[in-house]
Design a protein around this motif. Structure first.
Motif, short mmCIF file in Angstrom:
data_model
loop_
_atom_site.label_atom_id
_atom_site.label_comp_id
_atom_site.label_asym_id
_atom_site.label_seq_id
_atom_site.Cartn_x
_atom_site.Cartn_y
_atom_site.Cartn_z
N THR A 1 14.09 7.54 74.68
CA THR A 1 14.85 6.74 75.65
C THR A 1 14.75 5.23 75.44
OG1 THR A 1 12.98 6.81 77.18
CG2 THR A 1 14.69 8.51 77.43
N HIS A 2 13.75 4.76 74.71
CA HIS A 2 13.55 3.33 74.53
C HIS A 2 13.60 2.92 73.05
CE1 HIS A 2 12.33 3.80 78.67
NE2 HIS A 2 12.43 2.49 78.81
N ARG A 3 14.45 3.60 72.28
CA ARG A 3 14.59 3.30 70.85
C ARG A 3 14.97 1.85 70.60
NH1 ARG A 3 17.85 8.69 69.43
NH2 ARG A 3 16.09 9.97 68.85
N HIS A 4 15.66 1.26 71.56
CA HIS A 4 16.11 -0.13 71.40
C HIS A 4 14.95 -1.12 71.28
CE1 HIS A 4 15.45 0.47 75.70
NE2 HIS A 4 15.25 -0.85 75.78
N LEU A 5 13.74 -0.69 71.66
CA LEU A 5 12.56 -1.57 71.58
C LEU A 5 11.88 -1.53 70.21
CD1 LEU A 5 10.89 -0.73 75.01
CD2 LEU A 5 12.32 -2.72 74.45
N LEU A 6 12.20 -0.55 69.39
CA LEU A 6 11.46 -0.30 68.14
C LEU A 6 12.29 -0.57 66.89
CD1 LEU A 6 8.99 0.97 66.61
CD2 LEU A 6 10.18 3.16 66.84
N HIS A 7 11.66 -1.26 65.97
CA HIS A 7 12.18 -1.29 64.60
C HIS A 7 11.11 -0.65 63.74
CE1 HIS A 7 14.19 -2.28 60.94
NE2 HIS A 7 13.09 -2.86 60.48
N SER A 8 11.43 0.45 63.12
CA SER A 8 10.48 1.10 62.21
C SER A 8 10.89 0.79 60.78
CB SER A 8 10.45 2.61 62.46
OG SER A 8 11.74 3.15 62.33
N THR A 9 9.90 0.61 59.95
CA THR A 9 10.16 0.27 58.56
C THR A 9 8.99 0.73 57.71
OG1 THR A 9 10.90 -1.51 57.09
CG2 THR A 9 9.17 -2.07 58.69
N SER A 10 9.08 0.50 56.43
CA SER A 10 8.01 0.85 55.49
C SER A 10 7.85 -0.27 54.49
CB SER A 10 8.35 2.14 54.73
OG SER A 10 8.45 3.23 55.62
N ALA A 11 6.64 -0.42 53.99
CA ALA A 11 6.38 -1.41 52.94
C ALA A 11 7.28 -1.13 51.74
CB ALA A 11 4.92 -1.39 52.54
N LEU A 12 7.44 0.14 51.42
CA LEU A 12 8.39 0.59 50.40
C LEU A 12 9.51 1.29 51.15
CD1 LEU A 12 5.79 2.05 47.88
CD2 LEU A 12 6.87 -0.22 47.83
N ARG A 13 10.68 0.66 51.26
CA ARG A 13 11.75 1.15 52.11
C ARG A 13 12.20 2.56 51.76
NH1 ARG A 13 17.21 -2.15 53.15
NH2 ARG A 13 15.65 -3.52 54.03
N TYR A 14 12.29 2.84 50.48
CA TYR A 14 12.78 4.14 50.04
C TYR A 14 11.61 5.01 49.61
CZ TYR A 14 17.09 1.53 50.10
OH TYR A 14 18.14 0.73 50.51
N PRO A 15 11.77 6.34 49.72
CA PRO A 15 10.67 7.24 49.39
C PRO A 15 10.26 7.17 47.92
CG PRO A 15 12.69 8.47 49.86
CD PRO A 15 12.98 7.05 50.15
N VAL A 16 8.96 7.09 47.74
CA VAL A 16 8.36 7.08 46.39
C VAL A 16 7.45 8.30 46.30
CG1 VAL A 16 6.89 5.83 44.78
CG2 VAL A 16 8.45 4.56 46.29
N PHE A 17 7.68 9.11 45.29
CA PHE A 17 6.89 10.32 45.09
C PHE A 17 6.13 10.25 43.79
CE2 PHE A 17 10.71 11.61 47.53
CZ PHE A 17 10.08 11.94 48.72
N VAL A 18 4.98 10.87 43.77
CA VAL A 18 4.18 11.00 42.55
C VAL A 18 4.27 12.47 42.13
CG1 VAL A 18 1.89 10.77 41.51
CG2 VAL A 18 2.61 9.17 43.31
N ASN A 19 4.86 12.69 40.96
CA ASN A 19 5.09 14.07 40.50
C ASN A 19 5.80 14.91 41.55
OD1 ASN A 19 3.98 13.81 37.90
ND2 ASN A 19 1.92 13.99 38.75
N GLY A 20 6.74 14.29 42.28
CA GLY A 20 7.52 15.00 43.27
C GLY A 20 6.83 15.23 44.60
N LYS A 21 5.63 14.67 44.78
CA LYS A 21 4.88 14.89 46.01
C LYS A 21 4.66 13.57 46.75
CE LYS A 21 2.58 18.89 44.19
NZ LYS A 21 1.37 19.55 43.82
N ASP A 22 4.46 13.68 48.06
CA ASP A 22 4.17 12.50 48.88
C ASP A 22 2.95 11.78 48.35
OD1 ASP A 22 6.27 13.30 50.48
OD2 ASP A 22 5.01 13.98 52.13
#
Length: 144
Positions: A123-144
Motif C-alpha cells: 500500500t505504500h510503494r510510493h515511499l520506496l525506491h529499491s535498487t541494487s549496486a549492480l542493476r542487472y542480475p549477475v550470475f556465476v556459472n548460472g547461479k546467484d
C-alpha cells in the motif's frame, strides 16, 4: 539498457523465464560471470527511502521478466510494465520478509509513519525506491 529494447522479445513470449534465461537477454559474459537484462530500470523519484541490494537474484529476475511480459501483452506502456515489474520483483521471496523484519527492528516504519515496512511493498510503494549496486542480475556459472 531499457525495457523498450527488449519489449518485442518479452511481449511475443509466453516464456516463464526459468533458468536458463534466453540468450537474447545476455548483456555481457566474462569467464564464469554472466550479466542479463531484467526490467529493474524504473526510478521512484518521490521515494522517501532507498533500499539497495547487491544484484537481483534468479527469483527476482524471473518475476520481473514474467510481470513485464504480462503487462506488455495486456497492452500496457513500456513505462508501466517497467514499474510493475520492479514493484513485483524487488526483494521478492524470503529476502523481502527478512528485509522487512530488519527494517522494522531498527524502526524505519516509525520514521515513515507506517505500521510495518511490509507496506513499502504494498500500500505504500510510493515511499520506496529499491535498487541494487549492480542493476542487472549477475550470475556465476548460472547461479546467484
Amino acid at each position: 539498457m531499457s525495457l523498450e529494447q527488449f519489449s518485442a522479445l518479452l511481449s511475443a513470449s509466453n516464456h516463464t523465464f526459468a533458468h536458463p534465461l534466453p540468450a537474447e537477454l545476455l548483456l555481457a559474459s566474462e569467464g564464469d560471470l554472466q550479466t542479463f537484462y531484467s526490467p529493474f530500470d524504473h526510478i521512484n523519484a518521490s521515494a522517501r527511502i532507498v533500499v539497495c541490494g547487491i544484484t537481483p537474484g534468479s527469483q527476482q529476475t524471473r518475476l520481473a521478466l514474467t510481470e513485464a511480459a504480462k503487462q506488455l501483452r495486456l497492452g500496457a506502456s513500456v513505462q508501466h510494465a517497467d514499474q510493475a515489474a520492479k514493484e513485483t520483483a524487488s526483494f521478492a521471496g524470503p529476502l523481502r520478509s527478512n528485509l522487512v523484519r530488519v527494517l522494522d527492528q531498527v524502526g524505519v516504519h516509525t520514521l515513515l509513519n507506517i505500521d510495518s515496512c511490509a507496506c513499502l511493498f504494498d500500500t505504500h510503494r510510493h515511499l520506496l525506491h529499491s535498487t541494487s549496486a549492480l542493476r542487472y542480475p549477475v550470475f556465476v556459472n548460472g547461479k546467484d
